[in-house]
Design an enzyme around this catalytic site. Structure first.
Site, PDB file in Angstrom:
ATOM      1  N   ASP A  15       0.881  -1.174   0.000  1.00 12.84           N
ATOM      2  CA  ASP A  15       0.000   0.000   0.000  1.00 12.84           C
ATOM      3  C   ASP A  15       0.915   1.218   0.000  1.00 12.84           C
ATOM      4  OD1 ASP A  15      -3.235   0.343   0.880  1.00 12.84           O
ATOM      5  OD2 ASP A  15      -1.993   2.132   1.157  1.00 12.84           O
ATOM      6  N   TYR A  50     -14.559   6.875 -13.681  1.00 12.59           N
ATOM      7  CA  TYR A  50     -14.500   5.562 -13.037  1.00 12.59           C
ATOM      8  C   TYR A  50     -14.953   4.472 -14.012  1.00 12.59           C
ATOM      9  CZ  TYR A  50     -14.890   2.144  -9.244  1.00 12.59           C
ATOM     10  OH  TYR A  50     -14.734   1.046  -8.438  1.00 12.59           O
ATOM     11  N   LYS A  74     -12.500   1.617 -15.449  1.00 11.19           N
ATOM     12  CA  LYS A  74     -12.735   0.218 -15.053  1.00 11.19           C
ATOM     13  C   LYS A  74     -13.090  -0.637 -16.277  1.00 11.19           C
ATOM     14  CE  LYS A  74     -11.953   0.464 -10.563  1.00 11.19           C
ATOM     15  NZ  LYS A  74     -10.778  -0.191  -9.952  1.00 11.19           N
ATOM     16  N   ARG A 122     -29.469   1.079  -4.614  1.00 11.93           N
ATOM     17  CA  ARG A 122     -29.061   0.538  -5.915  1.00 11.93           C
ATOM     18  C   ARG A 122     -28.670  -0.938  -5.826  1.00 11.93           C
ATOM     19  NH1 ARG A 122     -23.324   3.691  -7.440  1.00 11.93           N
ATOM     20  NH2 ARG A 122     -21.974   2.150  -6.484  1.00 11.93           N
TER      21      ARG A 122
END
Ligand code: NAD
Length: 249
Positions: free
Chosen positions: A36, A151, A155, A209
């Site tokens: 990380d 995004y 992706k 959602r």
């Protein structure tokens, strides 16, 4: 080949799905290199019989990626988990925001795979099988969502990258798949909720959602991640696997 014989590297293992999978894979017996960019998050990882090794790596730093590939053992598995959400439509997306999303969500994965694949090909010659897993999303080429331009586009590129790598190396023992989660309760999702104008409504909207009427958890994701990095998935490659709680039914 059993998990105990595998060496796996995970990016963005400081929190969220990367952290949960690093812990689960070490508990399953693998030697895990948990990376990380955030040293403090890595310091908070548990010791699992010495099998969870933490190393600082900012995946957007090309020299650091090359240095880690040079110093690492040949990997059996690579989980490219690092990614970010830009919130906004295309009208909110300036070049700097687009470049940041493309750089972290896609270019870093290109660099990671390019750096680690030669070692993984060596390993595949010995063992017959290595696995690359790239973090995509249901918000991608699979489905469009409001305010997810950068995004969704990046992706979708992760899925294209995954299929291209899978096609090129399927004959050499390398599998490459993409994971497409639904809405998962992680620190960054909590951050997106907290930053909303109305956080209570924002959480309700995220839950709404999801047809199961709940957010996914990192533990909902771990079994698929473990499967894709293990030999149980030895006949699975080039796939974008949806674990989305039914959003894309
Ligand atoms: P998170 O976003 O809460 O944590 C991300 C981690 O990435 C942090 O530990 C951070 O320090 C690290 N990180 C950020 N930039 C980095 C860099 N340049 N180099 C190395 N590490 C870096 O975790 P999450 O929500 O589980 O997300 C992980 C991945 O899953 C991301 O790619 C995200 O897009 C994807 N994803 C998340 C969801 C969701 O709903 N949470 C859904 C689908 C896909």
């Amino acid at each position: 080949m059993s998990m105990e014989e595998k060496t796996l590297l995970i990016t963005a293992a400081g929190q969220g799905m990367g952290r949960a999978s690093a812990i689960a894979l070490a508990q399953a017996g693998a030697n895990v290199i948990a990376t990380d960019r955030d040293r403090d998050l890595l310091a908070a990882l548990p010791d699992i019989d010495g099998r969870l090794q933490a190393k600082v790596l900012d995946v957007t730093d090309p020299d650091a990626v090359l240095a880690m590939a040079a110093e690492s053992l040949d990997l059996d598995g690579l989980f490219n988990c690092a990614g970010m959400v830009h919130n906004g439509t295309i009208l909110d997306l300036d070049d700097a925001a687009w470049d940041a999303s493309l750089n972290l969500n896609v270019t870093s994965m290109v660099r990671m795979i390019r750096a680690f694949l030669p070692g993984m090909l060596n390993r595949a010659k010995q063992t017959g099988s290595v696995s690359i897993l790239n973090m995509a999303s249901m918000a991608s080429s699979v489905k469009g969502f409001p305010s997810r331009t950068a995004y969704g586009a990046t992706k979708a590129a992760v899925i294209g990258l995954t299929k291209a790598v899978a096609a090129d190396f399927v004959g050499q023992g390398v599998r490459c798949n993409a994971l497409c989660p639904g809405t998962i309760d992680t620190p960054s999702l909590r951050g997106r909720i907290a930053e909303a104008a109305d956080p209570v409504q924002a959480e309700k909207d995220f839950v709404a959602r999801q047809p199961m009427m709940r957010l996914g958890t990192v533990d909902d994701m771990v079994p698929m991640i473990r499967y894709l990095l293990s030999d149980e998935s030895r006949f699975v490659t080039g796939q974008a696997l949806l674990v989305d709680g039914g959003v894309t039914i």
